[in-house]
Write a protein that holds these residues in place. Sequence first.
Motif, PDB file in Angstrom:
ATOM      1  N   GLY A 183      34.353  39.928  37.207  1.00  0.00           N
ATOM      2  CA  GLY A 183      34.440  40.456  38.441  1.00  0.00           C
ATOM      3  C   GLY A 183      34.895  41.749  38.602  1.00  0.00           C
ATOM      4  O   GLY A 183      35.083  42.971  37.702  1.00  0.00           O
ATOM      5  N   GLN A 184      35.371  42.132  39.915  1.00  0.00           N
ATOM      6  CA  GLN A 184      36.236  43.235  40.593  1.00  0.00           C
ATOM      7  C   GLN A 184      37.759  43.166  41.010  1.00  0.00           C
ATOM      8  O   GLN A 184      38.333  41.617  41.885  1.00  0.00           O
ATOM      9  CB  GLN A 184      34.636  43.943  40.943  1.00  0.00           C
ATOM     10  CG  GLN A 184      34.422  42.917  42.282  1.00  0.00           C
ATOM     11  CD  GLN A 184      33.327  43.604  43.647  1.00  0.00           C
ATOM     12  OE1 GLN A 184      33.035  45.167  42.944  1.00  0.00           O
ATOM     13  NE2 GLN A 184      32.825  43.140  44.582  1.00  0.00           N
ATOM     14  N   ALA A 185      38.501  43.859  41.099  1.00  0.00           N
ATOM     15  CA  ALA A 185      39.134  43.927  41.978  1.00  0.00           C
ATOM     16  C   ALA A 185      39.156  43.399  43.409  1.00  0.00           C
ATOM     17  O   ALA A 185      38.734  43.145  44.162  1.00  0.00           O
ATOM     18  CB  ALA A 185      39.801  45.109  42.422  1.00  0.00           C
ATOM     19  N   GLY A 186      40.273  42.069  43.635  1.00  0.00           N
ATOM     20  CA  GLY A 186      39.904  41.141  44.606  1.00  0.00           C
ATOM     21  C   GLY A 186      39.721  39.920  44.426  1.00  0.00           C
ATOM     22  O   GLY A 186      39.612  38.752  45.075  1.00  0.00           O
ATOM     23  N   ASP A 187      38.380  39.850  42.815  1.00  0.00           N
ATOM     24  CA  ASP A 187      38.196  38.823  42.741  1.00  0.00           C
ATOM     25  C   ASP A 187      39.500  37.939  42.446  1.00  0.00           C
ATOM     26  O   ASP A 187      40.336  38.333  41.243  1.00  0.00           O
ATOM     27  CB  ASP A 187      37.087  39.021  41.761  1.00  0.00           C
ATOM     28  CG  ASP A 187      35.998  39.148  42.372  1.00  0.00           C
ATOM     29  OD1 ASP A 187      35.584  39.289  43.717  1.00  0.00           O
ATOM     30  OD2 ASP A 187      35.089  39.593  41.582  1.00  0.00           O
ATOM     31  N   ARG A 188      39.402  36.234  42.714  1.00  0.00           N
ATOM     32  CA  ARG A 188      40.419  34.963  42.054  1.00  0.00           C
ATOM     33  C   ARG A 188      39.757  35.096  40.304  1.00  0.00           C
ATOM     34  O   ARG A 188      38.942  35.470  40.084  1.00  0.00           O
ATOM     35  CB  ARG A 188      40.821  34.094  42.683  1.00  0.00           C
ATOM     36  CG  ARG A 188      41.018  34.592  43.857  1.00  0.00           C
ATOM     37  CD  ARG A 188      42.193  34.452  44.113  1.00  0.00           C
ATOM     38  NE  ARG A 188      42.446  35.041  45.475  1.00  0.00           N
ATOM     39  CZ  ARG A 188      44.183  35.383  45.451  1.00  0.00           C
ATOM     40  NH1 ARG A 188      44.924  35.387  45.123  1.00  0.00           N
ATOM     41  NH2 ARG A 188      43.887  36.235  46.580  1.00  0.00           N
ATOM     42  N   GLY A 189      40.778  34.875  39.351  1.00  0.00           N
ATOM     43  CA  GLY A 189      40.398  35.201  38.326  1.00  0.00           C
ATOM     44  C   GLY A 189      40.111  36.106  37.214  1.00  0.00           C
ATOM     45  O   GLY A 189      40.196  37.303  38.156  1.00  0.00           O
ATOM     46  N   GLY A 190      38.929  35.974  36.063  1.00  0.00           N
ATOM     47  CA  GLY A 190      38.459  37.070  35.335  1.00  0.00           C
ATOM     48  C   GLY A 190      39.711  37.685  35.483  1.00  0.00           C
ATOM     49  O   GLY A 190      39.340  38.804  33.766  1.00  0.00           O
ATOM     50  N   ALA A 191      40.818  37.960  34.308  1.00  0.00           N
ATOM     51  CA  ALA A 191      42.015  38.359  33.733  1.00  0.00           C
ATOM     52  C   ALA A 191      41.700  38.144  32.278  1.00  0.00           C
ATOM     53  O   ALA A 191      41.880  36.998  31.886  1.00  0.00           O
ATOM     54  CB  ALA A 191      43.216  38.539  34.651  1.00  0.00           C
TER      55      ALA A 191
END
Length: 407
Positions: free
Chosen positions: A192-200
């Motif tokens: 995802g991209q900055a602002g998306d929940r999750g994906g770290a």
Amino acid sequence: MSTATQSSTAGPDAGPDVSILAGRTHEFVRQKVIPIEDRFDGDVTMAGGDDLRRHLQAQAHEHGLLAPQAPVEYGGLNLSMVERARVLEAAGYSLFGAMAINAAAPDEGNMHLLAHVATAQQRAEYLAPLVRGEVRSAFAMTEPAPGAGSDPAALATTATKAPGGWRIDGRKAFITGADGAGFFIIMARTRGQAGDRGGATMFLAPAGMPGLQVGRHIPTMDRSMVGGHCEVSFDRLLVPDAAVLGEVDEGFRHAQVRLGPARMTHVMRWLGAAVRAHETAVEYAAARRGFGSPLAELGLAQQLIADNEIDLAATRALLDVACAALDAGSAASQETSIAKTFAGEAIGRVVDRAVQLCGGLGVSADLPVARIAREVRPFRVYDGPSEVHRYAIARRAVKAARRRASS
């Protein structure tokens, strides 16, 4: 000892061994640590930085006090959250006390995270030397605006799949302990991209790797944290697949393992500092005479003293509720948010009243009160500002009300 200090070494859930350990920690801090803190007005860099840390931790090890929160198999004492509350409060009586027993941030929180999430190989490579005090660590999450801060979803640092591993690019800010850290736990976006929940995803990276650069110390009002609060940059930092801590894309979920307990251990440490400020002020007020009587016998001074006792007792009670919930296996999101918000503000009130009671000496380096005030003020910002916690507390309350209404 005041009522506040007496209760700090005997909580309702603490067995006699923990009470004894808290007492031994308090004596160690008074005899070995406070004289150094006083000599350097709480400035850990002036006091020796890492050299001081190693010196004090060696003494703590000799006294059987090192790493009360860490697993026994790695050299710690494996205290539960409720048990460590009184011990870390006793350590916090000095601004250098938590560092001295290897229970300071961010290392304490990173030990907890590694113990629960890391693989056996990662625990051997990173957790074991951290518990022994051979290295320090840093948790690289916060970023310059508009990156991740109070809103972790704004995470902008990226980790891109590369042959045999990952390439990390991005910038971090206010990374506590970064200067001199032996390794970093890096939060980076893998989906995802900055602002998306999750994906770290969280990654482990030894210091000194090509592409990992510790920049300037950001000047802050607090001075008791070894390694400062630094800018850190990642420019094509390559780490192997084995560097993933936990699972890919599950970094935010795994970070919750660290978050609640770390907030509560912050409360424990700063509560100890507030107790010291309060005791100093009460002793001063009992000895200082004005308007024909001891200051402590004047009504307005008594109100300040009483309000401090109330705030200390209430902080300790909320802390114990949150710790019990964590020990029971709950995420305790509501309990830890409530305890952290109340404690951050109550501790500030206690220390501010102590300054007022001590008058001119309260803003001088002749007493520890002014330096404690300097150190505890950032707690209302660190680990989530009070306003963000209130937002989360209210959202959970409304969500629970709607759930009840629909059932």
